[in-house]
Motif scaffolding. Sequence first.
Motif, PDB file in Angstrom:
ATOM      1  N   ASN A 180       0.298 -41.431 -26.725  1.00 48.14           N
ATOM      2  CA  ASN A 180       0.050 -42.674 -27.118  1.00 48.14           C
ATOM      3  C   ASN A 180       0.504 -43.747 -26.325  1.00 48.14           C
ATOM      4  O   ASN A 180       1.420 -44.663 -26.936  1.00 48.14           O
ATOM      5  N   TRP A 216      -3.880 -38.323 -26.250  1.00 47.59           N
ATOM      6  CA  TRP A 216      -2.352 -38.081 -26.159  1.00 47.59           C
ATOM      7  C   TRP A 216      -1.938 -38.232 -24.694  1.00 47.59           C
ATOM      8  O   TRP A 216      -2.504 -37.610 -23.832  1.00 47.59           O
ATOM      9  N   ASP A 273      -2.194 -43.728 -33.551  1.00 41.69           N
ATOM     10  CA  ASP A 273      -0.758 -43.442 -32.878  1.00 41.69           C
ATOM     11  C   ASP A 273      -0.340 -42.363 -33.612  1.00 41.69           C
ATOM     12  O   ASP A 273       0.166 -41.295 -33.333  1.00 41.69           O
ATOM     13  N   PHE A 274      -0.438 -42.358 -35.055  1.00 40.79           N
ATOM     14  CA  PHE A 274       0.243 -41.469 -36.039  1.00 40.79           C
ATOM     15  C   PHE A 274      -0.348 -40.110 -35.940  1.00 40.79           C
ATOM     16  O   PHE A 274       0.321 -39.066 -35.664  1.00 40.79           O
ATOM     17  N   ASP A 275      -1.849 -40.156 -35.846  1.00 39.02           N
ATOM     18  CA  ASP A 275      -2.612 -38.714 -35.811  1.00 39.02           C
ATOM     19  C   ASP A 275      -2.314 -38.106 -34.513  1.00 39.02           C
ATOM     20  O   ASP A 275      -2.192 -36.889 -34.549  1.00 39.02           O
ATOM     21  N   GLY A 276      -2.240 -38.812 -33.389  1.00 40.84           N
ATOM     22  CA  GLY A 276      -1.943 -38.230 -32.023  1.00 40.84           C
ATOM     23  C   GLY A 276      -0.334 -37.234 -32.020  1.00 40.84           C
ATOM     24  O   GLY A 276      -0.346 -36.390 -31.658  1.00 40.84           O
ATOM     25  N   TYR A 277       0.421 -38.123 -32.605  1.00 42.69           N
ATOM     26  CA  TYR A 277       2.122 -37.861 -32.647  1.00 42.69           C
ATOM     27  C   TYR A 277       2.017 -36.435 -33.561  1.00 42.69           C
ATOM     28  O   TYR A 277       2.640 -35.314 -33.061  1.00 42.69           O
ATOM     29  N   ASN A 306      -0.371 -34.424 -34.663  1.00 41.62           N
ATOM     30  CA  ASN A 306      -1.239 -33.521 -34.173  1.00 41.62           C
ATOM     31  C   ASN A 306      -0.580 -32.711 -32.955  1.00 41.62           C
ATOM     32  O   ASN A 306      -0.718 -31.554 -32.722  1.00 41.62           O
ATOM     33  N   HIS A 307       0.186 -33.314 -32.277  1.00 44.28           N
ATOM     34  CA  HIS A 307       0.758 -32.650 -31.036  1.00 44.28           C
ATOM     35  C   HIS A 307       2.138 -31.988 -31.522  1.00 44.28           C
ATOM     36  O   HIS A 307       2.264 -31.074 -30.970  1.00 44.28           O
ATOM     37  N   PHE A 308       2.844 -32.568 -32.267  1.00 49.06           N
ATOM     38  CA  PHE A 308       4.361 -31.946 -32.633  1.00 49.06           C
ATOM     39  C   PHE A 308       4.222 -31.100 -33.888  1.00 49.06           C
ATOM     40  O   PHE A 308       4.730 -29.917 -33.682  1.00 49.06           O
ATOM     41  N   ASN A 317      -8.245 -40.152 -32.167  1.00 47.41           N
ATOM     42  CA  ASN A 317      -7.275 -39.241 -32.814  1.00 47.41           C
ATOM     43  C   ASN A 317      -6.580 -38.165 -32.063  1.00 47.41           C
ATOM     44  O   ASN A 317      -5.627 -37.936 -32.446  1.00 47.41           O
TER      45      ASN A 317
END
Lengths: 170, 314
Positions: free
Chosen positions: A55, A53, B202-206, B208-210, A50
């Motif tokens: 991805n 980063w 994929d979505f979580d990383g995106y 969490n990052h932004f 999760n």
Amino acid sequence: MSKKQWKKLSGFEAWNKELALLLDQAHAAADGNDDTARRAIARDLTDFVNASWPNDDAIKELDQIALATSNALLLQNIGDRVRELTARTGEYKRLTKDISGVTESIAETASALRMESITKAIQSTTAAVQSLKDLSAALGDAPTDKALAKKLTDAIDAIETLRTQVAAVI
Amino acid sequence: MRIARAFLVAALVALSGACRLPDVQPFADATLQLRTAAVSSGRAISDDIGRVVEHVEGDDAAKAKAKKAHEDFETAWKARNAALSAMVDYSNTLVDVASAPKDSGKTIDGLVGAVTKLSGGVGIPLKVAGEVRGVVMDAAKFITAQIETVLAQKALDGAMRKAQPIIVRISEKLVEDLESMRKLAQDCAGVERNSLAEKYGDFDGYWNHFEPSLLKFEPVNADAAALDRQVKLAQALADAEPRKQERDAAYEKMEARLAAQLELLGATSAACEAWAQTHAQLATAVANNKRVDVQALVSAGNEIKGLVERVRGL
């Protein structure tokens, strides 16, 4: 590195290094007998997926390794727990047999008690007859008493007939 | 006759404390509830392991392990269901024996009715017949019931003494099983969590990052390029909101099911212990002719009834 510090990580090299540390811990947990430790490392590996980063394809490959390792640890735990349950099955079979034996013996008693109740009911009519006889004997010579005594005698005969009939049924 | 009746009533009242059986019906009800809870718990864990098989679909070795675990669990759990069915039979038989004295009263009532009819048939004045019937039959009925109660008490005492160590052992084994199942539920949830991480990783990383960048952004003194970047980022996150809601709902559903299962397993474990203790108290009550408080067991039964419904609902 703690999970709180993962927010500072970026890029393949940093995440690869972090995954290597987690895999070392996973191997140690897999070799040990502590299911709680395995579950904790499995969760860390999930959190890795999760948090990692960006991805891109390289990170996604790390994620796949993390997930496969996490699942392997959890399946090891699942297998161990099911084996524990299976190992206890034999004793359940023995205990089921034992309690069924107790049930059978007490069920016979219940059946005997019901038969006993009918027997006792017949005996109770004997008591009724005796009481009516005592009452009849206590009556005097007055005409009204004589008439009652006759009726009591008829009642006694009737109850005795009933008792005989009930006894014949059982 | 009235004096005799009064004496008899007094004697019955005095004797009524001599022998009585505890109410075993709540124990039988609790045994049935315990079986329902155990069956529901077993079904829930079996479904969990079944879902694990689906979640590891792409990994043949993992799938084979999960399938074997699923089959072995199903086989093992059948023995638990059989043991608890045997316990339900046992507790129902206890009720059957304990109710025998009451049933004998009904048998005698039937005979009393027949005697009354006969008395009427031979023309005994109803008043006399009623009093004779009342005194004699009440006494007969009571004495018979007392004899039956003593016999039932002896039968129950013997059976419950024999059953107690078996019940303690079954309870201990069930508590051990429920602990194993508590761990199984957590590990199965872990595999499901991994499946969700794979789906939404994929979505979580995106996100969490932004998301922190968006929240921390200070528009004051920001240049046009930074403002434009923030507008685009805000729009991207707004576009992703439906997926975020889908993701959050999936996680919440999984966590709610796990929480309900853990609660049911914990309550069933506590009920197992209360059940064995209550049986021991009932056995002592039967042996010593005392009453027993089954409220704790009844409460435990009511609690697991609600939890079973909740787990079934999820």
